[in-house]
Design a protein around this motif. Structure first.
Motif, PDB file in Angstrom:
ATOM      1  N   ASP A 155       0.828  -1.194   0.000  1.00 39.89           N
ATOM      2  CA  ASP A 155       0.000   0.000   0.000  1.00 39.89           C
ATOM      3  C   ASP A 155       0.868   1.253   0.000  1.00 39.89           C
ATOM      4  O   ASP A 155       1.532   1.572   0.975  1.00 39.89           O
ATOM      5  CB  ASP A 155      -0.900  -0.025   1.239  1.00 39.89           C
ATOM      6  CG  ASP A 155      -1.748   1.225   1.301  1.00 39.89           C
ATOM      7  OD1 ASP A 155      -1.755   1.980   0.308  1.00 39.89           O
ATOM      8  OD2 ASP A 155      -2.387   1.430   2.343  1.00 39.89           O
TER       9      ASP A 155
ATOM     10  N   ASP B 185       0.097   4.242   0.062  1.00 45.96           N
ATOM     11  CA  ASP B 185      -0.389   5.356   0.865  1.00 45.96           C
ATOM     12  C   ASP B 185       0.144   5.322   2.283  1.00 45.96           C
ATOM     13  O   ASP B 185      -0.054   6.259   3.041  1.00 45.96           O
ATOM     14  CB  ASP B 185      -1.928   5.337   0.923  1.00 45.96           C
ATOM     15  CG  ASP B 185      -2.509   5.801  -0.385  1.00 45.96           C
ATOM     16  OD1 ASP B 185      -1.746   6.365  -1.184  1.00 45.96           O
ATOM     17  OD2 ASP B 185      -3.708   5.582  -0.607  1.00 45.96           O
ATOM     18  N   HIS B 186       0.808   4.260   2.646  1.00 46.50           N
ATOM     19  CA  HIS B 186       1.279   4.150   4.024  1.00 46.50           C
ATOM     20  C   HIS B 186       2.707   4.671   4.128  1.00 46.50           C
ATOM     21  O   HIS B 186       3.561   4.273   3.339  1.00 46.50           O
ATOM     22  CB  HIS B 186       1.214   2.693   4.487  1.00 46.50           C
ATOM     23  CG  HIS B 186       1.267   2.573   5.969  1.00 46.50           C
ATOM     24  ND1 HIS B 186       2.439   2.700   6.663  1.00 46.50           N
ATOM     25  CD2 HIS B 186       0.293   2.377   6.897  1.00 46.50           C
ATOM     26  CE1 HIS B 186       2.201   2.579   7.955  1.00 46.50           C
ATOM     27  NE2 HIS B 186       0.894   2.391   8.124  1.00 46.50           N
TER      28      HIS B 186
ATOM     29  N   SER C 101       0.456   4.510  -6.936  1.00 54.92           N
ATOM     30  CA  SER C 101       0.289   3.097  -6.600  1.00 54.92           C
ATOM     31  C   SER C 101       0.272   2.272  -7.876  1.00 54.92           C
ATOM     32  O   SER C 101      -0.011   2.779  -8.962  1.00 54.92           O
ATOM     33  CB  SER C 101      -1.005   2.894  -5.815  1.00 54.92           C
ATOM     34  OG  SER C 101      -2.097   3.384  -6.555  1.00 54.92           O
TER      35      SER C 101
ATOM     36  N   GLY D 116      -1.482  13.867   0.980  1.00 54.49           N
ATOM     37  CA  GLY D 116      -1.436  12.706   1.862  1.00 54.49           C
ATOM     38  C   GLY D 116      -0.043  12.100   1.863  1.00 54.49           C
ATOM     39  O   GLY D 116       0.962  12.797   1.828  1.00 54.49           O
ATOM     40  N   ASP D 117       0.006  10.778   1.876  1.00 54.50           N
ATOM     41  CA  ASP D 117       1.294  10.092   1.895  1.00 54.50           C
ATOM     42  C   ASP D 117       1.623   9.465   0.551  1.00 54.50           C
ATOM     43  O   ASP D 117       2.519   8.640   0.448  1.00 54.50           O
ATOM     44  CB  ASP D 117       1.296   9.016   2.985  1.00 54.50           C
ATOM     45  CG  ASP D 117       1.306   9.649   4.370  1.00 54.50           C
ATOM     46  OD1 ASP D 117       2.041  10.637   4.557  1.00 54.50           O
ATOM     47  OD2 ASP D 117       0.561   9.170   5.244  1.00 54.50           O
ATOM     48  N   ARG D 118       0.899   9.849  -0.469  1.00 51.42           N
ATOM     49  CA  ARG D 118       1.107   9.215  -1.774  1.00 51.42           C
ATOM     50  C   ARG D 118       2.179   9.970  -2.562  1.00 51.42           C
ATOM     51  O   ARG D 118       1.878  10.708  -3.502  1.00 51.42           O
ATOM     52  CB  ARG D 118      -0.210   9.156  -2.549  1.00 51.42           C
ATOM     53  CG  ARG D 118      -0.071   8.444  -3.866  1.00 51.42           C
ATOM     54  CD  ARG D 118      -1.405   8.166  -4.507  1.00 51.42           C
ATOM     55  NE  ARG D 118      -2.162   7.161  -3.758  1.00 51.42           N
ATOM     56  CZ  ARG D 118      -3.149   6.443  -4.288  1.00 51.42           C
ATOM     57  NH1 ARG D 118      -3.492   6.625  -5.545  1.00 51.42           N
ATOM     58  NH2 ARG D 118      -3.786   5.552  -3.568  1.00 51.42           N
TER      59      ARG D 118
END
Lengths: 376, 367
Positions: free
Chosen positions: A9, A11-12, A343, A337-339
């Motif tokens: 993932d 996004d983490h 992905s 965010g954390d992206r």
């Protein structure tokens, strides 16, 4: 090349651990922080001319403009985004836990017309980076800020930093006084090659000329868009003048250049070279081959809406997955965010972008990385 | 897409039907335009000649790799520069290459770049008449372009109005190296006149404005200068979009000539990406930059891109939009594209016809 399991993932924040963040921007709060590093003459000049009252923030990044700082990274009050190490640690270094982060300081030192003033302020800027940033977080590395318009002073500054392995790169703006391939700049490239320092070319202009061949655009957004055009022109200059033929060990990192223009660039450059190579007989290989061997690109900003498709298309066109280096471009607002990466990249490709390609680009990082591995 | 087929082994000549959107006619001598110039401008031309923001007014500081930037076989037997002989243009290009219509793009003198604005306007008037008298009247396949001296907006608008009802002219021609980026408001009366008369704006590589040909200074080599015309076109496109020209003139059409193709989809996406972040700076844009480009801008094909694989060329055309590509040869210049061999990808017959003929037919409303 990019087959394999899809990555975890994205996004983490933990998925970025051990990355090399190749583009962090520390903001120099003001000239007062440079005073301790100036000699008597220059301290007097700052005082007499009130240079410390000048706002030497570059035109390209108005402090409150949307690109200049991500909204959730904005500092309180009037502080400059990127001025606080603690904030950078909170937003990037502790959150993503990169192994290394490279500081690219875009203060006004390198654009002053006076070569003496530029040289002195660049030197003081590097001293300040060493003491206030490198000395306070062992993960940080830095680019050497130089007065590129005076080759002698620039080389002296590079050599002054060479023994400090935390300086891993030489920093230049994509648009300065002369096109980057010009021979008057070659002593800089010679020193960089000899000392294992890639040349980092960052988006931005000293505004010696209009940012486009058709004059001065009206809007900031046009200046930003024009950066990729500037990188195209400068790559063509470096290739045409034979910089990479003369300095076969030299690496160049395009920082904040955008990426997607590369397909069109190699097609056009290769075709033009086939037609007119008699003019530049020292260019014995196609521009696309030279780029694959010598030039790398930081990934932010990924200048396409569909970031994954853009990267995969580029890898196909360029026939290499070794060209892209992870960057957050902190505190500039490039992603949310954390992206920090799209992905859907395979795990193998993700690791190359996150750190593998950077370690292959920066000899000083590879050495430090080896040392940490041994000690671990 | 329909079935693809390679066109090997077919007698291509019999099938060729082409609209060539970029042909460069030349003069044998300056005196060719004397009949169309006032006496004072003939004297001016004789005494002072061209005057540009450039070290030479009659030569380039990046000399080309071939004389006149021309094909070596394009010199007429009877003398004169390449592009000066209608006979040779017919026998060498128009007839064998199946050119049904050809758009004239005269480049001599850079009238739009002349420092003396009145002289520039006089030159455009003379060269526009010259195109009709010397070329179009003698060869019905050819069409003229309305040259303007864009830095004199009043003179430009007057010249557009003077030619607008003349069917020999198909478009207004501007060279991209203008004094300011083409989208700036000083040029809007030109767009207004073009839109009012339903004339597209053609932007063909060229012009001198005193700015270096890159944002980072002057390049040393022709190899760089030649590459940089694509970045110049990027800046023109960016200016037209972000200044809101397409919003202000909702029927205006633009064709970018000889600026390359490979950069178009990525540059549109790049504009979109930055606009999405900075749209508060340009609230006059009602739509994304790529939408304006996709609907309002066409591109001539020469010099054709040659990606590593044929599928990449097809992908490029898909992303630009097949209906926005207008075939061009750049005759008689050195990097001429032959309609038989220019597209290094398998095209269906329908696609080939669309690129070589159909798109330009629709764009110019001819044929």
């Amino acid at each position: 090349m990019v087959a394999g399991r899809p990555s975890a993932d994205i996004d983490h924040p933990a998925t970025y651990a051990s990355a090399v963040d190749c583009d962090l921007h520390p903001a120099l709060p003001g000239m007062h922080v440079l005073l301790p590093y100036l000699d008597d003459y220059w301290r007097e000049m700052v005082s007499v001319r009130a240079l410390d009252r000048l706002n030497l923030s570059l035109t390209s990044y108005p402090q409150n403009a949307p690109l200049s700082c991500r909204p959730d990274w904005k500092p309180d009050g009037a502080a400059k985004p990127g001025a606080s190490l603690e904030a950078m640690q909170r937003h990037v270094l502790d959150r993503y836990q990169p192994r290394f982060g490279i500081l690219n300081c875009l203060y006004g030192a390198q654009v002053m017309h006076s070569e003496d003033m530029a040289g002195v302020f660049c030197r003081a800027t590097n001293d300040w980076i060493r003491d206030e940033w490198l000395g306070r977080d062992p993960r940080l590395r830095a680019s050497i800020v130089i007065p590129a318009h005076n080759t002698e002073l620039a080389v002296a500054e590079i050599e002054r930093r060479a023994d400090d392995p935390r300086f891993v790169q030489v920093l230049m703006l994509v648009s300065g006084e002369v096109t980057l391939g010009r021979r008057q700049l070659w002593p800089i490239y010679q020193a960089a090659e000899r000392l294992g320092l890639p040349i980092g070319v960052h988006a931005g202009s000293a505004y010696r000329y209009a940012p486009t061949a058709v004059g001065w655009p009206s809007y900031f957004v046009e200046d930003y868009v024009a950066q990729s055009s500037a990188f195209e022109n400068q790559l063509q200059s470096l290739i045409s003048e034979g910089v990479f033929a003369k300095f076969p060990g030299l690496k160049l990192v395009a920082i904040e250049s955008g990426l997607t223009w590369l397909s069109g660039f190699i097609w056009r450059a290769d075709k033009t070279w086939k037609g007119v190579r008699a003019e530049v007989p020292w260019v014995t290989r196609a521009p696309s081959e030279i780029i694959r061997d010598h030039v790398r690109f930081t990934v932010q900003p990924i200048d396409a809406p569909d970031e994954l498709a853009a990267i995969m298309r580029l890898i196909e066109h360029l026939e290499s997955d070794e060209l892209f280096l992870f960057s957050t471009d902190y505190p500039h607002w490039q992603f949310d965010g954390d992206r920090a990466l799209p992905s859907g990249l395979s795990e193998a490709l993700r690791q190359k972008i996150l750190y593998g390609n950077a370690l292959a680009t920066y000899p000083r990082l590879a050495k430090a990385f080896g040392a940490t591995e041994v000690n671990a | 897409m329909s079935t693809l087929e390679l066109d090997r082994g077919r007698p291509a000549e019999a099938k060729l039907r082409v609209i060539d959107c970029d042909i460069h006619p030349a003069m044998n001598a300056w005196t060719e335009v004397h009949p169309y110039l006032a006496k004072k401008w003939i004297e001016h031309l004789t005494v002072y000649g061209s005057h540009l923001r450039h070290a030479f007014s009659e030569a380039l500081t990046h000399p080309r790799m071939s004389p006149d930037a021309a094909r070596v076989d394009a010199y007429p037997d009877e003398g004169g520069p390449p592009g000066s002989s209608l006979t040779l243009m017919r026998s060498q290009h128009l007839d064998p290459n199946g050119v049904a219509f050809g758009m004239l793009i005269p480049l001599r003198w850079n009238p739009g770049s002349q420092r003396n604005l009145d002289f520039g306007v006089a030159l455009t008037q003379a060269m526009n008449t010259w195109q009709v008298e010397r070329w179009v009247k003698n060869e019905p396949r050819l069409r003229a372009s309305i040259l303007i001296a864009q830095e004199d907006t009043v003179g430009s608008v007057a010249e557009i109005e003077a030619r607008a009802s003349d069917r020999n002219f198909t478009q207004v021609l501007v060279l991209p190296r203008t004094d300011e980026p083409l989208g700036r408001r000083r040029y809007w009366p030109i767009f207004e006149a073009a839109a009012r008369n339903n004339l597209p704006i053609a932007v063909h590589v060229g012009g001198t404005n005193g700015h270096p040909s890159t944002g980072g200074g002057m390049p040393s080599y022709y190899m760089e200068e030649h590459h940089a015309v694509a970045q110049t076109m990027q800046s023109v496109l960016s200016s037209l979009v972000f200044e809101g020209v397409f919003e202000r003139f909702p029927t205006l059409r633009v064709v970018i000539m000889e600026g390359g193709l490979g950069w178009i989809p990525s540059f549109s996406a790049r504009m979109d990406k930055h606009w999405s972040r900075l749209r508060s700076e340009v609230p006059h844009l009602k739509r994304s930059p790529s939408e304006y480009v996709r609907e309002r801008v066409w591109f001539t094909t020469q010099p054709m891109e040659e990606p590593g694989r044929a599928s990449q060329l097809i992908d490029l055309f898909d992303r630009i939009g097949w209906d926005r590509l207008l075939f061009s040869t750049d005759y008689p210049h050195w990097d001429f594209d032959d309609p038989r061999y220019a597209f290094k990808a398998p095209l269906s017959e329908a696609q080939r016809t669309q690129l070589l003929y159909g798109n330009a037919q629709a764009f110019y409303g001819i044929g």
